[in-house]
Design a protein around this motif. Structure first.
Motif, short mmCIF file in Angstrom:
data_model
loop_
_atom_site.label_atom_id
_atom_site.label_comp_id
_atom_site.label_asym_id
_atom_site.label_seq_id
_atom_site.Cartn_x
_atom_site.Cartn_y
_atom_site.Cartn_z
N PHE A 119 0.92 -0.92 0.17
CA PHE A 119 0.19 0.21 -0.06
C PHE A 119 0.63 1.39 0.16
N ALA A 120 2.24 1.23 -0.57
CA ALA A 120 3.11 2.20 -0.84
C ALA A 120 1.79 4.22 -1.60
N THR A 121 0.50 3.54 -1.73
CA THR A 121 0.28 5.09 -2.61
C THR A 121 -0.49 4.92 -1.85
N GLN A 122 -1.47 3.86 -0.78
CA GLN A 122 -3.03 4.13 -0.09
C GLN A 122 -2.25 4.08 1.26
N PRO A 123 -2.04 5.73 1.85
CA PRO A 123 -1.74 5.11 3.78
C PRO A 123 -2.71 4.68 4.22
N ILE A 124 -3.71 4.05 4.48
CA ILE A 124 -5.13 4.34 4.66
C ILE A 124 -4.85 2.00 5.61
N GLY A 125 -4.12 1.77 4.25
CA GLY A 125 -3.16 0.44 4.28
C GLY A 125 -2.58 -0.10 4.94
N VAL A 126 -2.44 0.85 4.83
CA VAL A 126 -0.31 1.10 6.07
C VAL A 126 -1.26 0.91 7.83
N ALA A 127 -1.89 2.18 8.00
CA ALA A 127 -2.76 2.81 9.63
C ALA A 127 -4.02 1.50 9.72
N ILE A 128 -4.02 0.52 8.87
CA ILE A 128 -4.74 -0.76 9.18
C ILE A 128 -4.58 -1.62 9.55
N GLN A 129 -3.14 -1.51 9.20
CA GLN A 129 -1.60 -2.76 9.82
C GLN A 129 -1.87 -2.40 11.56
N VAL A 130 -1.08 -0.77 11.42
CA VAL A 130 -0.81 -0.78 12.43
C VAL A 130 -2.27 -0.89 13.97
N ILE A 131 -3.08 -0.49 12.90
CA ILE A 131 -4.83 -0.91 14.39
C ILE A 131 -4.32 -2.10 14.86
N LEU A 132 -4.13 -3.49 13.44
CA LEU A 132 -3.75 -4.56 13.73
C LEU A 132 -2.68 -4.92 15.07
N VAL A 133 -1.72 -4.35 15.18
CA VAL A 133 -0.44 -4.25 15.91
C VAL A 133 -0.77 -4.36 17.14
N ILE A 134 -1.25 -2.84 17.36
CA ILE A 134 -2.65 -2.70 18.61
C ILE A 134 -3.28 -3.72 18.88
N PHE A 135 -3.84 -4.46 18.49
CA PHE A 135 -4.98 -5.53 18.38
C PHE A 135 -3.99 -6.39 19.01
#
Length: 309
Positions: A119-135
């Motif tokens: 998701f190099a051009t779609q930051p929301i994809g990385v943001a979702i992964q960060v959320i998953l890291v927290i969970f």
């Protein structure tokens, strides 16, 4: 084939190199693995989780979608792993490690780099992964920790040991400081950042040191193979079903499907070593699932692109 080579050389190869460094150092210096485990569990791990929670800013709508998905997905993995452990006839300690190997996913040092690449051009994809890291951090140090402690202890001892874990305090403090937007003095922030930045390297080197004492031929046993099949194959299939049931689409659906395919978390091995619960089996599972995932994750990325790209 291009995806396969990128994932291997940018994600899996660096992980394997750190494991190899740990194995070489262990063969030469014979580290005290218990001491290394304490260092990871009581210093590097809680600080890394704290910094992650403190810095993350999340869109509430996306957070809600991810929260619903992760609750259903992780719940299904817990039930599935429980019944498979029963069918396999595993004892309490073996069952605890098996269930953790299925439920606990390497969303951090494996998942985030994959998300950054896809998701190099779609930051929301990385943001979702960060959320998953927290969970995943929360699940690791609640469900995962409880599994291991309850395998050797019971009742009041479980609660007592759980509350003594610094990771629990780090989770609570990180969330509070984030919500209330409380700043951290630079005098404290600088050493915290240094520790957090060293977490992945120290954790993987410790795991490599542990793996160096394992005979590779013992990896190919029924429990480990079934664990990896459940984590890497069945997991994404279940995730895809949940995505369709929740009617998710686009980058959110694609990101969640890819995240469901990541290998067993190294933290499952770190905790198993810390509490001396089938630590060799836990380490073998992490190694095997990480190696196999360079193929399975590639396939899932390709499928997610076709279905939701």
């Amino acid at each position: 084939m291009a995806y396969l080579s990128m994932i291997f050389f940018q994600i899996v190869a660096p992980i394997l190199i750190l494991l190899f460094v740990g194995a070489i150092l262990q063969k030469k210096f014979q580290f005290n693995l218990k001491a290394l485990s304490h260092l990871v569990t009581y210093c590097f791990m809680p600080v890394a989780v704290f910094i992650n929670l403190y810095e993350t800013t999340v869109n509430l709508t996306v957070l809600g979608q991810v929260a619903v998905f992760i609750a259903i997905f992780i719940g299904s993995q817990m039930l599935l792993s429980h019944f498979i452990a029963k069918i396999l006839g595993l004892n309490r300690t073996e069952s605890a490690v098996f269930k953790n190997s299925v439920v606990l996913i390497n969303s951090g040092n494996y998942g985030i780099p994959v998300a950054q690449m896809v998701f190099a051009t779609q930051p929301i994809g990385v943001a979702i992964q960060v959320i998953l890291v927290i969970f995943q951090n929360m699940i690791t140090y609640t469900y995962g920790l409880y599994n291991l402690i309850s395998a050797t202890q019971s009742g009041r001892e479980i609660i007592k040991d759980f509350l003594k874990m610094p990771i629990v305090h780090a989770l609570i403090i990180g969330i509070i400081l984030n919500i209330w937007d409380i700043g951290i003095p630079q005098t404290l922030r600088i050493p915290l950042d240094h520790i957090a930045e060293g977490f992945i390297a120290v954790a993987l080197i410790t795991l490599g040191a542990q793996l160096s004492q394992i005979e590779l031929r013992t990896i190919m046993n029924k429990t480990i193979i079934i664990s990896c099949f459940t984590r890497l194959i069945v997991g994404p299939l279940v995730a895809l079903l949940i995505i369709y049931l929740l009617r998710l689409d686009g980058v959110v659906a694609q990101s969640l499907l890819i995240a469901s395919a990541f290998p067993t978390s190294r933290n499952s091995s770190s905790l198993a070593l810390e509490y001396d619960v089938e630590s060799n089996t836990a380490a073998q599972t992490v190694l095997f699932s990480t190696i196999v995932s360079c193929l399975t994750v590639t396939v899932v990325i390709y499928v997610s692109t076709i279905l939701f790209g």
